[in-house]
Design an enzyme around this catalytic site. Structure first.
Site: not given
Length: 357
Positions: A105-106, A15
């Protein structure tokens, strides 16, 4: 702590730390060490310096400035952040095909083949350095025996750190007294329903029998609630997972009162969404209009079509139908179109008038 790993599979969840804000700090070193937030009207992302003052996502920027008078507000560069997210995903694809990206983003990586019982931490450190060296951004990492446990682990030592659940027992001990909001997949609506039965924590939910959960929530949802808090909710990496939705929205610098300009903006958004659908050879069946007013009240109106479509006119006309149903069409701060019920089926499309019959 028992440091042997008994699970057949080992999952990593990464993350990126305060992603949008971290990108801005990377690009402008003068922003480092000061509280910043990305967003206009509403906070999209706040860095950790700002979070110490209570600033958080989805908070009106007026409130954020009251909590943190020195807060530096920056405009959202959504396409730019998306490109960096894709760059990070490209780095991961270079060393494995066992990945599942859940947002820009993860994501999850099945690292079983890379990791032996004595080098999990070594792999995490190499992974974090690999990402930082190539994009100049930090991430937090969680390791678990399932995707759920890895996801929870990545939140424990944020930012720029990691946590490992070595086994199911350790995981159960950690979550037992936590609020249900900690558990992925137990959202606000589910928690509201559980509150009616005075169930707020994992340990309280643990006391409810499976048949009762199935009775209240249905078989699929009930089984998930029962399994997830017992550490027996398993699913494999799926890097072919179908996109669930597309969306495009804009936040205005000042309240918009011109209906024709709002209509033009919806047309532009419909064109962009149509282009994205066609590039991916996909179709959408549900068109949702999202609108936020200057008082931060947000409304969404959805229209489900009889057939999935990918054409600009279908998307635009559906959004406009939703727009016309709104009682209030002025003092608009944000407007957007979101598409869902995505399918690969190339169904012969009828005219818009025929779709309404």
């Amino acid at each position: 702590m028992e440091r042997s790993y008994s699970s057949e599979k080992i999952f990593l969840h990464y993350d990126m730390d305060a992603f949008f804000a971290s990108v801005e700090q990377r690009d402008n070193p003068q922003l480092k060490g000061i509280p910043i937030a990305v967003g206009f009207g509403v906070v999209t992302t706040a860095n950790y310096e700002a979070r110490k003052f209570g600033v958080k996502s989805a908070m009106p920027t007026v409130t954020a400035k009251k909590l943190c008078p020195n807060l530096k507000l920056l405009p959202v560069r959504k396409n730019y952040y998306s490109n960096i997210g894709k760059e990070i995903q490209g780095l991961i694809k270079k060393f494995t095909n066992k990945y599942e990206f859940t947002s820009i983003d993860e994501g999850y990586i099945d690292i079983t083949e890379f990791v032996k019982t004595d080098n999990i931490e070594k792999f995490i450190i190499k992974f974090k350095k690999y990402i930082f060296k190539n994009v100049g951004l930090t991430c937090s990492v969680g390791i678990g025996f399932s995707k759920v446990s890895a996801k929870i682990a990545s939140d424990i030592n944020k930012p720029d750190n990691y946590f490992i659940f070595y086994n199911r027992e350790q995981f159960l001990e950690y979550i037992k007294d936590k609020n249900l909001s900690l558990i992925p997949g137990i959202g606000k609506k589910t928690r509201e329903q559980l509150k009616l039965f005075n169930i707020f924590t994992v340990s309280e939910l643990y006391k409810v029998e499976k048949r009762e959960l199935i009775k209240k929530f249905g078989e699929s949802r009930g089984e998930y609630l029962y399994n997830v808090i017992r550490g027996i909710q398993y699913s494999d990496i799926d890097n072919n997972r179908k996109r669930q939705s597309y969306g495009h929205e804009i936040t205005f610098n000042q309240s918009m009162n011109d209906i024709l300009e709002l209509q033009d903006e919806l047309k532009i958004q419909a064109e962009k969404l149509s282009k994205r659908l066609k590039e991916n050879k996909e179709f959408a069946k549900t068109v949702t209009l999202k609108i936020r007013y200057s008082n931060f009240v947000t409304y969404t109106k959805a229209k489900t079509l009889k057939f999935a479509v990918d054409d600009t006119e279908y998307i635009f006309n559906s959004a406009m139908e939703n727009f016309r149903l709104l009682k209030k069409k002025d003092e608009v701060k944000l407007i957007g179109i979101h598409l869902s019920s995505i399918t690969k089926s190339n169904i012969i499309q009828l005219s818009f008038n025929e779709l309404k019959k």
